[in-house]
Design a protein around this motif. Structure first.
Motif, PDB file in Angstrom:
ATOM      1  N   ASN A   1      -8.765   6.087  22.857  1.00  0.00           N
ATOM      2  CA  ASN A   1      -9.901   5.454  22.191  1.00  0.00           C
ATOM      3  C   ASN A   1      -9.347   4.390  21.269  1.00  0.00           C
ATOM      4  OD1 ASN A   1     -11.662   7.492  23.322  1.00  0.00           O
ATOM      5  ND2 ASN A   1     -10.825   8.868  21.778  1.00  0.00           N
ATOM      6  N   LYS A   2      -9.829   3.155  21.428  1.00  0.00           N
ATOM      7  CA  LYS A   2      -9.274   2.040  20.674  1.00  0.00           C
ATOM      8  C   LYS A   2     -10.387   1.152  20.125  1.00  0.00           C
ATOM      9  CE  LYS A   2      -5.058   1.750  23.507  1.00  0.00           C
ATOM     10  NZ  LYS A   2      -4.256   0.877  24.416  1.00  0.00           N
TER      11      LYS A   2
ATOM     12  N   ASP B   1     -12.343  -7.456  19.767  1.00  0.00           N
ATOM     13  CA  ASP B   1     -13.276  -7.834  20.824  1.00  0.00           C
ATOM     14  C   ASP B   1     -14.013  -6.660  21.462  1.00  0.00           C
ATOM     15  OD1 ASP B   1     -12.524 -10.587  20.668  1.00  0.00           O
ATOM     16  OD2 ASP B   1     -10.703 -10.097  21.785  1.00  0.00           O
ATOM     17  N   ALA B   2     -13.410  -5.467  21.442  1.00  0.00           N
ATOM     18  CA  ALA B   2     -13.982  -4.373  22.223  1.00  0.00           C
ATOM     19  C   ALA B   2     -13.688  -3.019  21.596  1.00  0.00           C
ATOM     20  CB  ALA B   2     -13.430  -4.421  23.647  1.00  0.00           C
TER      21      ALA B   2
ATOM     22  N   SER C   1      -8.100  10.065  27.909  1.00  0.00           N
ATOM     23  CA  SER C   1      -8.254   8.622  27.795  1.00  0.00           C
ATOM     24  C   SER C   1      -8.127   8.189  26.344  1.00  0.00           C
ATOM     25  CB  SER C   1      -9.614   8.184  28.340  1.00  0.00           C
ATOM     26  OG  SER C   1      -9.705   8.475  29.710  1.00  0.00           O
TER      27      SER C   1
ATOM     28  N   ASN D   1     -13.427   3.865  28.933  1.00  0.00           N
ATOM     29  CA  ASN D   1     -14.442   2.843  29.191  1.00  0.00           C
ATOM     30  C   ASN D   1     -14.422   1.792  28.082  1.00  0.00           C
ATOM     31  OD1 ASN D   1     -15.589   4.013  31.589  1.00  0.00           O
ATOM     32  ND2 ASN D   1     -16.479   5.585  30.263  1.00  0.00           N
ATOM     33  N   ARG D   2     -14.536   0.519  28.487  1.00  0.00           N
ATOM     34  CA  ARG D   2     -14.462  -0.596  27.543  1.00  0.00           C
ATOM     35  C   ARG D   2     -15.857  -1.147  27.254  1.00  0.00           C
ATOM     36  NH1 ARG D   2     -13.773  -6.169  27.231  1.00  0.00           N
ATOM     37  NH2 ARG D   2     -12.144  -6.873  25.757  1.00  0.00           N
ATOM     38  N   TYR D   3     -16.154  -1.339  25.980  1.00  0.00           N
ATOM     39  CA  TYR D   3     -17.450  -1.849  25.556  1.00  0.00           C
ATOM     40  C   TYR D   3     -17.232  -3.078  24.671  1.00  0.00           C
ATOM     41  CZ  TYR D   3     -18.777   2.948  26.796  1.00  0.00           C
ATOM     42  OH  TYR D   3     -18.953   4.148  27.450  1.00  0.00           O
ATOM     43  N   GLU D   4     -17.965  -4.146  24.945  1.00  0.00           N
ATOM     44  CA  GLU D   4     -17.860  -5.344  24.116  1.00  0.00           C
ATOM     45  C   GLU D   4     -18.443  -5.081  22.732  1.00  0.00           C
ATOM     46  OE1 GLU D   4     -16.368  -8.143  24.937  1.00  0.00           O
ATOM     47  OE2 GLU D   4     -15.863  -7.338  26.937  1.00  0.00           O
ATOM     48  N   ARG D   5     -17.764  -5.539  21.691  1.00  0.00           N
ATOM     49  CA  ARG D   5     -18.258  -5.419  20.329  1.00  0.00           C
ATOM     50  C   ARG D   5     -19.370  -6.429  20.065  1.00  0.00           C
ATOM     51  NH1 ARG D   5     -13.764  -4.348  15.727  1.00  0.00           N
ATOM     52  NH2 ARG D   5     -15.736  -4.384  14.580  1.00  0.00           N
TER      53      ARG D   5
ATOM     54  N   ASP E   1     -10.595  -2.858  18.684  1.00  0.00           N
ATOM     55  CA  ASP E   1      -9.940  -4.122  18.335  1.00  0.00           C
ATOM     56  C   ASP E   1     -10.997  -5.168  18.018  1.00  0.00           C
ATOM     57  OD1 ASP E   1     -10.817  -5.242  20.825  1.00  0.00           O
ATOM     58  OD2 ASP E   1      -9.054  -4.425  21.827  1.00  0.00           O
TER      59      ASP E   1
ATOM     60  N   GLN F   1     -12.897   0.880  23.044  1.00  0.00           N
ATOM     61  CA  GLN F   1     -12.575   1.661  24.237  1.00  0.00           C
ATOM     62  C   GLN F   1     -12.784   3.130  23.916  1.00  0.00           C
ATOM     63  OE1 GLN F   1      -9.412   0.356  26.872  1.00  0.00           O
ATOM     64  NE2 GLN F   1      -8.580   2.439  26.880  1.00  0.00           N
TER      65      GLN F   1
END
Length: 446
Positions: A41-42, A46-47, A39, A53-57, A44, A49
């Motif tokens: 890892n990003k 706003d979030a 997967s 899995n996506r997490y809000e900043r 940006d 990853q």
């Protein structure tokens, strides 16, 4: 064993399957975890990853792209990697020494996600709300509720709650640390836990049926307030016997060891184990009798137990003579080929494969209010990546009139695989200077 071929066994209580007599063994292949390992890892605006899995900043987010690039590498599961050799040697020792009805007593987990909740990493192991280890300066937060685990103890409560009485957890852990040859923001830990019921703890003791695990008492250096003295001493004995045998299996039967009393929030009493190696005493692991409150919260209030934690890099650097922690992340054939052994117990002594010298540059600046040293070190890591060997504060000056504080850092640039040029270093150093001004608000003295 190759990471893509790795198979392992883990025990679950048969009670989960409708039987209470004995543990069963379920065989899981590496493919069960392939989606997690690949997967992206990003990071940006706003979030974040992490492993799909996506997490809000939010205002707590301080994880960097450089750190996210390490998530999912799982060096401890890569074939012929020194961390994998150490891990496998520990597993083999534990498997051979501790069995139950002919099967391994300890379950093994080495692919648990490093993205954990703050509750898992702190509350579940009884770290107080105001404890320094929770600080933003010390950890990589995804957001206010999630972080990259700072220790493998983050999984203790959940595994105990699932009904396991003995397990090993290995994984990458993340801390905002110093920059030098023995510190890196990502390293690998192994956690070991063993629990006992009244029957299993006292079964070999004469008159054990008359003894009790618990009593109403006081907390003293030797025991917790709700443990009987017999409980505390037997758990301590089993713990120390287990760990001395473990380190001797790695370093040799003639190894000298000693125990040092210490403090951990999740164990009491607590100890560090030191070994005499290379002409000095070296600390190799921490351990102790598990806090009963931790077990109570995990639904195991009728049991007692011990736990230990060790750093794989530390053991590997001592055992194999590896001088720089960054080498563990190297893909250079000159490094990895030295650990391509037919027998994981085969002695290996690291041989340097380059003779380069570091290039040194200094940076000085006036620091603004709220400046955090950890933020500057992270900025250096992000810009310079693994060409940074060491960052040290060599001077701090307070102006007598303005009362402004100036910090002067010495940065050593050293590429493990090749010789850096002065032009390359000057370019990286300039980028660090510019980023420190733009991102940290410092006033440059360069």
């Amino acid at each position: 064993m190759a990471a893509y071929q790795t198979t392992f066994y883990f025990t679950r209580r048969i009670m989960h399957l409708g039987c209470r007599q004995a543990p069963c063994f379920v065989r899981l292949s590496r493919t069960n975890f392939s989606s997690q390992a690949t997967s992206p890892n990003k990071l940006d605006n706003d979030a974040v990853q992490v492993l799909g899995n996506r997490y809000e900043r939010d205002e707590w987010t301080n994880v960097t792209p450089q750190i996210l690039s390490k998530v999912g590498r799982n060096l401890h599961n890569q074939q012929y990697h020194p961390l994998n050799l150490i891990k496998q040697r520990i597993h083999n020792h534990i498997y051979a020494r501790y069995t139950q009805r002919g099967n391994p007593l300890f379950s093994v987990y080495d692919y648990l996600s490093p993205a954990t909740t703050t509750e898992q990493s702190f509350d579940s192991v009884l770290i107080p709300k105001d404890h320094v280890t929770r600080r933003k300066q010390d950890n990589y937060y995804i957001n206010s509720d999630h972080l990259l685990r700072p220790h493998t103890s983050s999984h203790q409560r959940d595994l105990v709650k699932s009904g396991l009485d003995a397990f090993l957890v290995t994984g990458d852990v993340y801390r905002r640390d110093d920059i030098d040859r023995s510190h890196y923001p990502v390293f690998h830990q192994m956690e070991g836990v063993r629990l006992f019921t009244k029957h299993t703890l006292f079964e070999g003791v004469k008159g054990g049926h008359m003894l009790e695990l618990f009593e109403e008492g006081w907390r003293v250096p030797e025991k917790q307030e709700n443990h009987s003295l017999e409980t505390a001493k037997l758990v301590e004995h089993d713990l120390k016997q287990t760990l001395v045998a473990l380190v001797k299996s790695l370093f040799g039967e003639d190894l000298q060891t000693r125990w040092v009393d210490c403090y951990f929030p999740f164990t009491h009493p607590s100890y560090e184990l030191e070994i005499w190696y290379g002409g000095e005493w070296l600390e190799v692991l921490g351990c102790g009798v598990m806090e009963q409150e931790l077990l109570r919260r995990a639904g195991a209030s009728d049991k007692v137990g011990w736990a230990f934690g060790l750093g794989l890099e530390r053991l590997a650097m001592i055992l194999y003579g590896i001088p720089d922690i960054r080498l563990f992340w190297s893909d250079d054939h000159g490094f990895l080929s030295q650990f391509k052994v037919n027998d994981i117990n085969q002695p290996v002594k690291f041989q340097p494969f380059q003779k380069y010298e570091p290039i040194v540059r200094d940076i000085s600046f006036w620091i603004p209010p709220g400046f955090e040293r950890a933020d500057f070190l992270d900025l250096v890591r992000t810009v310079g990546a693994d060409v940074i060997e060491e960052v040290s504060l060599y001077d701090e000056f307070v102006h007598p009139k303005t009362k402004k504080t100036s910090n002067s850092y010495r940065i050593k640039y050293f590429q493990l695989e090749r010789l850096l040029t002065n032009e390359e270093v000057s370019s990286i150093h300039k980028k660090i200077q510019d980023a420190a001004v733009q991102q940290l608000g410092v006033e440059g003295r360069f």
